[in-house]
Scaffold this motif. Structure first.
Motif, PDB file in Angstrom:
ATOM      1  N   GLN A   1      13.311  -1.494  -4.647  1.00 43.80           N
ATOM      2  CA  GLN A   1      12.527  -0.711  -5.603  1.00 43.80           C
ATOM      3  C   GLN A   1      12.378   0.728  -5.134  1.00 43.80           C
ATOM      4  O   GLN A   1      12.225   1.650  -5.955  1.00 43.80           O
ATOM      5  CB  GLN A   1      11.144  -1.340  -5.812  1.00 43.80           C
ATOM      6  N   THR A   2      12.432   0.930  -3.844  1.00 44.30           N
ATOM      7  CA  THR A   2      12.290   2.289  -3.311  1.00 44.30           C
ATOM      8  C   THR A   2      13.471   3.170  -3.677  1.00 44.30           C
ATOM      9  O   THR A   2      13.374   4.397  -3.589  1.00 44.30           O
ATOM     10  CB  THR A   2      12.150   2.237  -1.778  1.00 44.30           C
ATOM     11  N   PHE A   3      14.587   2.565  -4.086  1.00 47.39           N
ATOM     12  CA  PHE A   3      15.761   3.340  -4.466  1.00 47.39           C
ATOM     13  C   PHE A   3      16.070   3.228  -5.960  1.00 47.39           C
ATOM     14  O   PHE A   3      16.999   3.863  -6.439  1.00 47.39           O
ATOM     15  CB  PHE A   3      16.985   2.884  -3.662  1.00 47.39           C
ATOM     16  N   SER A   4      15.306   2.415  -6.691  1.00 48.42           N
ATOM     17  CA  SER A   4      15.572   2.248  -8.117  1.00 48.42           C
ATOM     18  C   SER A   4      14.391   2.714  -8.967  1.00 48.42           C
ATOM     19  O   SER A   4      14.547   3.565  -9.845  1.00 48.42           O
ATOM     20  CB  SER A   4      15.925   0.790  -8.434  1.00 48.42           C
ATOM     21  N   THR A   5      13.190   2.201  -8.711  1.00 50.15           N
ATOM     22  CA  THR A   5      12.042   2.597  -9.530  1.00 50.15           C
ATOM     23  C   THR A   5      11.257   3.762  -8.929  1.00 50.15           C
ATOM     24  O   THR A   5      10.601   4.501  -9.665  1.00 50.15           O
ATOM     25  CB  THR A   5      11.091   1.405  -9.725  1.00 50.15           C
ATOM     26  N   LEU A   6      11.308   3.945  -7.604  1.00 47.76           N
ATOM     27  CA  LEU A   6      10.570   5.056  -6.996  1.00 47.76           C
ATOM     28  C   LEU A   6      10.990   6.416  -7.562  1.00 47.76           C
ATOM     29  O   LEU A   6      10.123   7.240  -7.885  1.00 47.76           O
ATOM     30  CB  LEU A   6      10.720   5.034  -5.471  1.00 47.76           C
ATOM     31  N   PRO A   7      12.294   6.716  -7.695  1.00 44.95           N
ATOM     32  CA  PRO A   7      12.641   8.021  -8.281  1.00 44.95           C
ATOM     33  C   PRO A   7      12.132   8.190  -9.714  1.00 44.95           C
ATOM     34  O   PRO A   7      11.787   9.303 -10.124  1.00 44.95           O
ATOM     35  CB  PRO A   7      14.174   8.040  -8.230  1.00 44.95           C
ATOM     36  N   LEU A   8      12.040   7.093 -10.480  1.00 44.65           N
ATOM     37  CA  LEU A   8      11.520   7.186 -11.837  1.00 44.65           C
ATOM     38  C   LEU A   8      10.021   7.487 -11.826  1.00 44.65           C
ATOM     39  O   LEU A   8       9.530   8.304 -12.621  1.00 44.65           O
ATOM     40  CB  LEU A   8      11.782   5.874 -12.583  1.00 44.65           C
ATOM     41  N   VAL A   9       9.304   6.840 -10.915  1.00 43.17           N
ATOM     42  CA  VAL A   9       7.866   7.090 -10.794  1.00 43.17           C
ATOM     43  C   VAL A   9       7.611   8.526 -10.354  1.00 43.17           C
ATOM     44  O   VAL A   9       6.727   9.218 -10.880  1.00 43.17           O
ATOM     45  CB  VAL A   9       7.243   6.090  -9.804  1.00 43.17           C
ATOM     46  N   MET A  10       8.388   9.007  -9.394  1.00 41.17           N
ATOM     47  CA  MET A  10       8.219  10.374  -8.916  1.00 41.17           C
ATOM     48  C   MET A  10       8.547  11.385 -10.014  1.00 41.17           C
ATOM     49  O   MET A  10       7.871  12.413 -10.137  1.00 41.17           O
ATOM     50  CB  MET A  10       9.100  10.598  -7.687  1.00 41.17           C
ATOM     51  N   THR A  11       9.564  11.115 -10.803  1.00 40.61           N
ATOM     52  CA  THR A  11       9.905  12.014 -11.908  1.00 40.61           C
ATOM     53  C   THR A  11       8.770  12.079 -12.919  1.00 40.61           C
ATOM     54  O   THR A  11       8.440  13.154 -13.434  1.00 40.61           O
ATOM     55  CB  THR A  11      11.198  11.541 -12.594  1.00 40.61           C
ATOM     56  N   ALA A  12       8.168  10.933 -13.205  1.00 47.31           N
ATOM     57  CA  ALA A  12       7.040  10.901 -14.140  1.00 47.31           C
ATOM     58  C   ALA A  12       5.862  11.706 -13.627  1.00 47.31           C
ATOM     59  O   ALA A  12       5.053  12.220 -14.417  1.00 47.31           O
ATOM     60  CB  ALA A  12       6.620   9.454 -14.400  1.00 47.31           C
ATOM     61  N   ASP A  13       5.737  11.847 -12.311  1.00 47.39           N
ATOM     62  CA  ASP A  13       4.659  12.637 -11.710  1.00 47.39           C
ATOM     63  C   ASP A  13       5.013  14.112 -11.594  1.00 47.39           C
ATOM     64  O   ASP A  13       4.236  14.897 -11.032  1.00 47.39           O
ATOM     65  CB  ASP A  13       4.320  12.092 -10.320  1.00 47.39           C
ATOM     66  N   GLY A  14       6.203  14.487 -12.076  1.00 53.01           N
ATOM     67  CA  GLY A  14       6.590  15.891 -12.046  1.00 53.01           C
ATOM     68  C   GLY A  14       7.359  16.318 -10.814  1.00 53.01           C
ATOM     69  O   GLY A  14       7.641  17.501 -10.636  1.00 53.01           O
ATOM     70  N   HIS A  15       7.730  15.364  -9.959  1.00 48.13           N
ATOM     71  CA  HIS A  15       8.519  15.696  -8.774  1.00 48.13           C
ATOM     72  C   HIS A  15       9.997  15.797  -9.156  1.00 48.13           C
ATOM     73  O   HIS A  15      10.516  14.956  -9.889  1.00 48.13           O
ATOM     74  CB  HIS A  15       8.346  14.634  -7.684  1.00 48.13           C
ATOM     75  N   GLY A  16      10.670  16.813  -8.650  1.00 52.79           N
ATOM     76  CA  GLY A  16      12.077  16.993  -8.948  1.00 52.79           C
ATOM     77  C   GLY A  16      12.964  16.198  -8.012  1.00 52.79           C
ATOM     78  O   GLY A  16      12.489  15.552  -7.063  1.00 52.79           O
ATOM     79  N   PRO A  17      14.283  16.226  -8.246  1.00 51.48           N
ATOM     80  CA  PRO A  17      15.234  15.518  -7.372  1.00 51.48           C
ATOM     81  C   PRO A  17      15.142  15.950  -5.916  1.00 51.48           C
ATOM     82  O   PRO A  17      15.380  15.159  -5.013  1.00 51.48           O
ATOM     83  CB  PRO A  17      16.599  15.881  -7.978  1.00 51.48           C
ATOM     84  N   GLY A  18      14.787  17.238  -5.697  1.00 52.01           N
ATOM     85  CA  GLY A  18      14.675  17.716  -4.327  1.00 52.01           C
ATOM     86  C   GLY A  18      13.600  16.998  -3.545  1.00 52.01           C
ATOM     87  O   GLY A  18      13.760  16.708  -2.357  1.00 52.01           O
ATOM     88  N   THR A  19      12.482  16.700  -4.215  1.00 49.73           N
ATOM     89  CA  THR A  19      11.394  15.984  -3.532  1.00 49.73           C
ATOM     90  C   THR A  19      11.807  14.563  -3.197  1.00 49.73           C
ATOM     91  O   THR A  19      11.518  14.058  -2.098  1.00 49.73           O
ATOM     92  CB  THR A  19      10.145  15.960  -4.425  1.00 49.73           C
ATOM     93  N   TYR A  20      12.481  13.913  -4.142  1.00 51.49           N
ATOM     94  CA  TYR A  20      12.964  12.559  -3.856  1.00 51.49           C
ATOM     95  C   TYR A  20      13.977  12.584  -2.721  1.00 51.49           C
ATOM     96  O   TYR A  20      13.966  11.725  -1.840  1.00 51.49           O
ATOM     97  CB  TYR A  20      13.589  11.946  -5.109  1.00 51.49           C
ATOM     98  N   GLY A  21      14.855  13.590  -2.733  1.00 53.63           N
ATOM     99  CA  GLY A  21      15.811  13.726  -1.634  1.00 53.63           C
ATOM    100  C   GLY A  21      15.114  13.912  -0.296  1.00 53.63           C
ATOM    101  O   GLY A  21      15.555  13.389   0.727  1.00 53.63           O
ATOM    102  N   ALA A  22      14.010  14.667  -0.310  1.00 55.26           N
ATOM    103  CA  ALA A  22      13.250  14.864   0.926  1.00 55.26           C
ATOM    104  C   ALA A  22      12.642  13.554   1.415  1.00 55.26           C
ATOM    105  O   ALA A  22      12.578  13.290   2.629  1.00 55.26           O
ATOM    106  CB  ALA A  22      12.154  15.906   0.699  1.00 55.26           C
ATOM    107  N   MET A  23      12.207  12.714   0.464  1.00 55.80           N
ATOM    108  CA  MET A  23      11.660  11.409   0.845  1.00 55.80           C
ATOM    109  C   MET A  23      12.742  10.530   1.476  1.00 55.80           C
ATOM    110  O   MET A  23      12.502   9.840   2.464  1.00 55.80           O
ATOM    111  CB  MET A  23      11.064  10.707  -0.369  1.00 55.80           C
ATOM    112  N   LEU A  24      13.946  10.568   0.894  1.00 54.26           N
ATOM    113  CA  LEU A  24      15.054   9.806   1.480  1.00 54.26           C
ATOM    114  C   LEU A  24      15.415  10.353   2.859  1.00 54.26           C
ATOM    115  O   LEU A  24      15.739   9.586   3.775  1.00 54.26           O
ATOM    116  CB  LEU A  24      16.275   9.862   0.555  1.00 54.26           C
ATOM    117  N   ALA A  25      15.372  11.675   2.999  1.00 53.38           N
ATOM    118  CA  ALA A  25      15.669  12.273   4.303  1.00 53.38           C
ATOM    119  C   ALA A  25      14.624  11.841   5.329  1.00 53.38           C
ATOM    120  O   ALA A  25      14.962  11.566   6.494  1.00 53.38           O
ATOM    121  CB  ALA A  25      15.704  13.794   4.182  1.00 53.38           C
ATOM    122  N   LEU A  26      13.351  11.776   4.910  1.00 51.17           N
ATOM    123  CA  LEU A  26      12.292  11.304   5.809  1.00 51.17           C
ATOM    124  C   LEU A  26      12.571   9.875   6.240  1.00 51.17           C
ATOM    125  O   LEU A  26      12.415   9.532   7.424  1.00 51.17           O
ATOM    126  CB  LEU A  26      10.940  11.396   5.102  1.00 51.17           C
TER     127      LEU A  26
END
Length: 409
Positions: free
Chosen positions: A239-264
């Motif tokens: 779910q961290t790689f399938s629904t998490l990016p959708l949840v983050m997008t709904a909160d206004g986070h862009g792809p860069g923020t999700y990429g930063a989370m994956l980098a973390l």
């Protein structure tokens, strides 16, 4: 089979004396193949964009092609396990890496939908052949050396994955075609490493009829239970790689923020995992699995409801710690369940749990998020983590007895 409510272990095949491979050279060679294959795996990371932008396919059609790769992945785990016990670990790895290079070039060159789909299945079928046989090669080592070896392979693969995510973003500027050729070249390089540095580790077996896998599995409820537990775990974890990016997008986070989370996530694995191997070495693997699955459930649940970046990073830390715990002991746990003559096929079945979870995770998670909302997703992740903890603790006595039998002289 049960006796007084307890699981009865399958009697393992007697393993005759066989020369043990040198751990250091074998593990270093396998680490190199894991790193090279993952670092060079740039084509699959951008497959959807290639299909939609370069080939002009619709998102739905592109998703079907990606699903075809996933179907090949599932078959690859079982085929790799079967070949590893039939033709050997080394020959199966060579076949997988060289076959991956051919399939990638075919996929990048295919013009029609039938050709694209066939090549996509071929990529999935070949690309993961090395996973079960690599795990079996480590399982061929003495039991006390396996946990550190599996941890080293997991670490090398994640370093390679981190490199590929950065490299793919740079290389794609020169066109999608170059990704397929670089990916294919990395597969050939991995095959060369196997050819030069990976010895055959398959134990020699006495002249006797080969046992089929399915009859043994049907009499092995503990192996079936552990596989089912891990299918559920991987479905939750992904779910961290399938629904998490959708949840983050709904909160206004862009792809860069999700990429930063994956980098973390990647940085934490690279830094913490070697420490975890030392800390977990010698500890009860069933307890480690239970606690780690619980952490992933809690972390995944938090990620579904938090909004701020700092708290989100905290949830990433929680599920990454659980991910590390499961990954460190996963291979050693299933290696302890495997009879010597079926070792590669058992590891193939274990690896299939990941592939099945990779199919179920996005399907179930997105459906739940779409129809019930993020709160239901949070509750489902947390409750699944609690359930996995309880079930894993329930099978602990049988798992301990089984491991003791297999390692006893």
């Amino acid at each position: 089979m049960t006796t007084n409510g307890t699981l009865t272990p399958v009697t393992p095949a007697v393993e005759p004396p066989t020369p043990r491979p040198r751990r250091s050279s074998l593990v270093w060679a396998l680490m190199a193949t894991h790193f090279v294959s993952r670092a060079g795996g740039v084509a699959r990371a951008f497959l959807v964009l290639y299909l939609t932008q370069e080939r002009g396919l619709s998102p739905t059609t592109a998703g079907a092609v990606v699903a075809a790769v996933g179907i090949g992945d599932i078959g690859s785990q079982l085929l790799g396990g079967w070949l590893g016990d039939r033709i050997g670990r080394r020959h199966t790895m060579l076949l997988g890496f060289l076959g991956t290079a051919v399939a990638l070039i075919a996929l990048g060159s295919a013009e029609t939908m039938p050709a694209i789909c066939v090549a996509a299945v071929g990529v999935g079928l070949m690309a993961e052949l090395f996973r079960p046989v690599g795990s079996a090669a480590v399982a061929d080592l003495p039991a006390q050396e396996r946990l550190r070896a599996y941890g080293s392979l997991f670490w090398a693969a994640n370093v390679g994955f981190t490199v590929s995510t950065v490299a793919a973003g740079i290389l794609v500027r020169h066109g999608y075609g170059v990704l397929f050729w670089i990916n294919a070249a990395a597969a050939v390089l991995a095959a060369l490493i196997v050819w030069r540095h990976v010895p055959e580790t398959r134990p020699s077996t006495p002249e006797a009829p080969r046992r089929a896998l399915l009859p043994v599995l049907r009499r092995d409820p503990l192996m079936l239970a552990m596989t089912a537990i891990h299918v559920v775990y991987f479905t939750m974890f992904l779910q961290t790689f399938s629904t998490l990016p959708l949840v983050m997008t709904a909160d206004g986070h862009g792809p860069g923020t999700y990429g930063a989370m994956l980098a973390l996530n990647g940085i934490l694995i690279v830094v913490v995992q070697p420490i975890a191997v030392r800390l977990l070495d010698g500890r009860d693997t069933t307890s480690v699995l239970a606690v780690s699955m619980l952490l992933v459930g809690i972390g995944g649940g938090l990620a579904a409801v938090v909004h701020g970046g700092t708290v989100l990073a905290g949830s990433i830390l929680v599920w990454t710690l659980g991910q590390i715990g499961v990954s460190v002991v996963f291979g050693a746990t299933f290696a302890g369940l495997a009879p010597a003559d079926l070792r590669s096929r058992y590891m193939g079945v274990a690896s299939t749990a990941w592939s099945v979870g990779a199919v179920l995770g996005p399907l179930l998670g997105t459906a739940l998020l779409d129809h019930a909302g993020r709160t239901a997703l949070w509750a489902a992740c947390t409750l699944t983590g609690l359930a996995l903890y309880a079930v894993q603790r329930a099978v602990t006595p049988a798992l301990r007895r089984r491991t003791t039998q297999l390692v006893s002289p």
